[in-house]
Design a protein around this motif. Structure first.
Motif, PDB file in Angstrom:
ATOM      1  N   LYS A   1      59.300  32.816  99.830  1.00  0.00           N
ATOM      2  CA  LYS A   1      59.668  31.687 100.702  1.00  0.00           C
ATOM      3  C   LYS A   1      58.757  30.494 100.446  1.00  0.00           C
ATOM      4  CE  LYS A   1      61.000  30.981 105.534  1.00  0.00           C
ATOM      5  NZ  LYS A   1      61.140  31.651 106.855  1.00  0.00           N
ATOM      6  N   GLU A   2      57.467  30.734 100.282  1.00  0.00           N
ATOM      7  CA  GLU A   2      56.519  29.651  99.997  1.00  0.00           C
ATOM      8  C   GLU A   2      56.836  28.983  98.660  1.00  0.00           C
ATOM      9  OE1 GLU A   2      52.607  31.264 100.091  1.00  0.00           O
ATOM     10  OE2 GLU A   2      52.695  31.833 102.214  1.00  0.00           O
ATOM     11  N   PHE A   3      57.113  29.790  97.643  1.00  0.00           N
ATOM     12  CA  PHE A   3      57.344  29.259  96.307  1.00  0.00           C
ATOM     13  C   PHE A   3      58.693  28.560  96.174  1.00  0.00           C
ATOM     14  CE2 PHE A   3      54.468  32.901  94.790  1.00  0.00           C
ATOM     15  CZ  PHE A   3      53.344  32.088  94.809  1.00  0.00           C
TER      16      PHE A   3
ATOM     17  N   GLU B   1      62.094  26.119 100.193  1.00  0.00           N
ATOM     18  CA  GLU B   1      63.370  26.095 100.910  1.00  0.00           C
ATOM     19  C   GLU B   1      63.357  27.224 101.945  1.00  0.00           C
ATOM     20  OE1 GLU B   1      68.072  26.108  99.787  1.00  0.00           O
ATOM     21  OE2 GLU B   1      66.897  27.852  99.264  1.00  0.00           O
ATOM     22  N   ALA B   2      64.050  27.005 103.040  1.00  0.00           N
ATOM     23  CA  ALA B   2      64.128  28.049 104.058  1.00  0.00           C
ATOM     24  C   ALA B   2      64.921  29.239 103.517  1.00  0.00           C
ATOM     25  CB  ALA B   2      64.800  27.511 105.311  1.00  0.00           C
ATOM     26  N   ILE B   3      64.319  30.409 103.561  1.00  0.00           N
ATOM     27  CA  ILE B   3      65.013  31.653 103.209  1.00  0.00           C
ATOM     28  C   ILE B   3      65.051  32.498 104.468  1.00  0.00           C
ATOM     29  CG2 ILE B   3      64.955  33.752 101.811  1.00  0.00           C
ATOM     30  CD1 ILE B   3      63.557  32.197  99.637  1.00  0.00           C
ATOM     31  N   ASP B   4      66.244  32.801 104.914  1.00  0.00           N
ATOM     32  CA  ASP B   4      66.390  33.536 106.164  1.00  0.00           C
ATOM     33  C   ASP B   4      66.372  35.038 105.919  1.00  0.00           C
ATOM     34  OD1 ASP B   4      66.599  31.262 107.756  1.00  0.00           O
ATOM     35  OD2 ASP B   4      68.753  31.077 107.379  1.00  0.00           O
ATOM     36  N   PHE B   5      65.542  35.744 106.647  1.00  0.00           N
ATOM     37  CA  PHE B   5      65.517  37.206 106.652  1.00  0.00           C
ATOM     38  C   PHE B   5      64.871  37.628 107.961  1.00  0.00           C
ATOM     39  CE2 PHE B   5      61.833  35.664 104.288  1.00  0.00           C
ATOM     40  CZ  PHE B   5      60.780  36.244 104.980  1.00  0.00           C
ATOM     41  N   GLU B   6      65.134  38.856 108.335  1.00  0.00           N
ATOM     42  CA  GLU B   6      64.608  39.341 109.613  1.00  0.00           C
ATOM     43  C   GLU B   6      64.266  40.816 109.476  1.00  0.00           C
ATOM     44  OE1 GLU B   6      66.099  39.821 114.279  1.00  0.00           O
ATOM     45  OE2 GLU B   6      67.258  38.593 112.867  1.00  0.00           O
TER      46      GLU B   6
END
Length: 344
Positions: A132-134, A137-142
């Motif tokens: 996510k940092e690299f 962009e927002a990457i959604d996961f839960e």
């Protein structure tokens, strides 16, 4: 969704892992120290996850997750126009075994609801955070303890667990994976190097993966000692307490039952027709014709993950030493996860 940013993020993650694996601990920065702590905590929580095995798994993933590899893989698929929630029940038999499902869901433009295995709770969250940092962009996961409000599910478990999962998720789109193992077929003229590569297919991750070889087919005249000689590079495996406990237990059972077996003090060979073997034991059988082997493989196709053999035998197989190096387009149980994710 900006797929290009996600791919570039994975490519950066690949470079970060490679750099960490070769860096001298004296020069660790804050991120490296965190990475090292994740490795240590994983091994404390699950002693099967030795530092060496975790680093081996990380190296395989770092080699796979290059921009070129990912784009070549993704060109055969189309990301979903609508994001759905996909429940993932991950296995924990070997390090990062569920990571392929996670990245498949995210790169398909869906949102993974991840139920981690109690045996592998550290590395996947860490790598997702870095991705996510690299990605910029927002990457959604839960991460969840219980799956609720999902559109589809991908779950991995034992054969007994799979029956429960199939019933529980009968009204949902799903992929339910069961126990599998792998086999090797020897022609008899294998070189010493090829047999050493076979040893890697057997012993990597202590033999706990579905791609580990647990059954070997050998020609009638094959000398068993050749196998034991090729296994010697893995003799230190017996110094691992949990593996040694399995070895001692199975050896005691065979002695008590007066079963015939071959032993080299860290692994046993047993002439047995069973596909699955206990940990620290490799089943083998002698064949007179390859048709016998091909018939067995066909009859047990649903339980075999991969076959290790020479190409010249005319069996759908992979080369010696490649069992633990699956590609991005290699799918568990031979079910194309990405095709499944395209249509949910």
């Amino acid at each position: 969704m900006n797929i290009e940013k996600r791919v570039l993020g994975l490519n950066e993650l690949s470079g970060y892992i490679k750099e960490f694996l070769v860096k001298n601990p004296e020069y660790y920065n804050e991120n490296d120290v965190e990475f090292q702590q994740v490795l240590k905590k994983s091994e404390i929580e699950n002693p099967w996850f030795t530092a060496d095995n975790q680093k081996y798994a990380l190296k395989q993933w770092a080699d796979l997750l290059t921009k070129e590899n990912i784009n070549e893989w993704l060109q055969n698929y189309s990301p979903s126009k609508t994001s759905k929630k996909v429940g993932l029940i991950l296995a924990g038999n070997i390090p990062l075994v569920g990571f392929h499902d996670v990245i498949s869901v995210i790169l398909s433009n869906h949102i993974p609801l991840i139920k981690l295995s109690s045996k592998d709770k550290q590395m996947v969250p860490f790598l997702l955070k870095k991705w996510k940092e690299f990605s910029d962009e927002a990457i959604d996961f839960e991460f969840v303890e219980r799956l609720e409000n999902f559109d589809a599910v991908i779950a991995t478990g034992s054969n007994n667990t799979a029956r429960y999962l199939e019933y529980y998720f009968k009204n949902h789109l799903s992929i339910i994976r069961k126990n599998r193992t792998s086999v090797a077929v020897l022609k008899g003229d294998e070189t010493e190097e090829e047999l050493k590569l076979l040893a890697h297919d057997i012993f990597q991750y202590f033999g706990l993966g579905c791609r580990n070889v647990t059954r070997i087919f050998i020609p009638q005249e094959f000398v068993i000692d050749r196998l034991f000689e090729s296994f010697l590079d893995f003799k230190e495996i017996i110094n691992h307490n949990k593996y040694a406990n399995n070895y001692d237990y199975n050896r005691a059972v065979y002695l008590l039952n007066q079963d015939k077996f071959w032993d080299n003090n860290f692994v046993m060979l047993k002439e047995d027709a069973q596909l699955f073997s206990p940990l620290s034991v490799i089943n083998f059988s002698r064949y007179s014709s390859l048709d016998e082997v091909k018939n067995f493989i066909a009859e047990n196709e649903e339980n075999i993950q991969c076959v290790v053999a020479k190409n010249e035998l005319g069996i759908d197989s992979i080369q010696f030493g490649e069992a633990q190096n699956p590609g991005l387009n290699t799918y568990a149980d031979n079910v194309d996860t990405m095709k499944f994710l395209e249509v949910i």
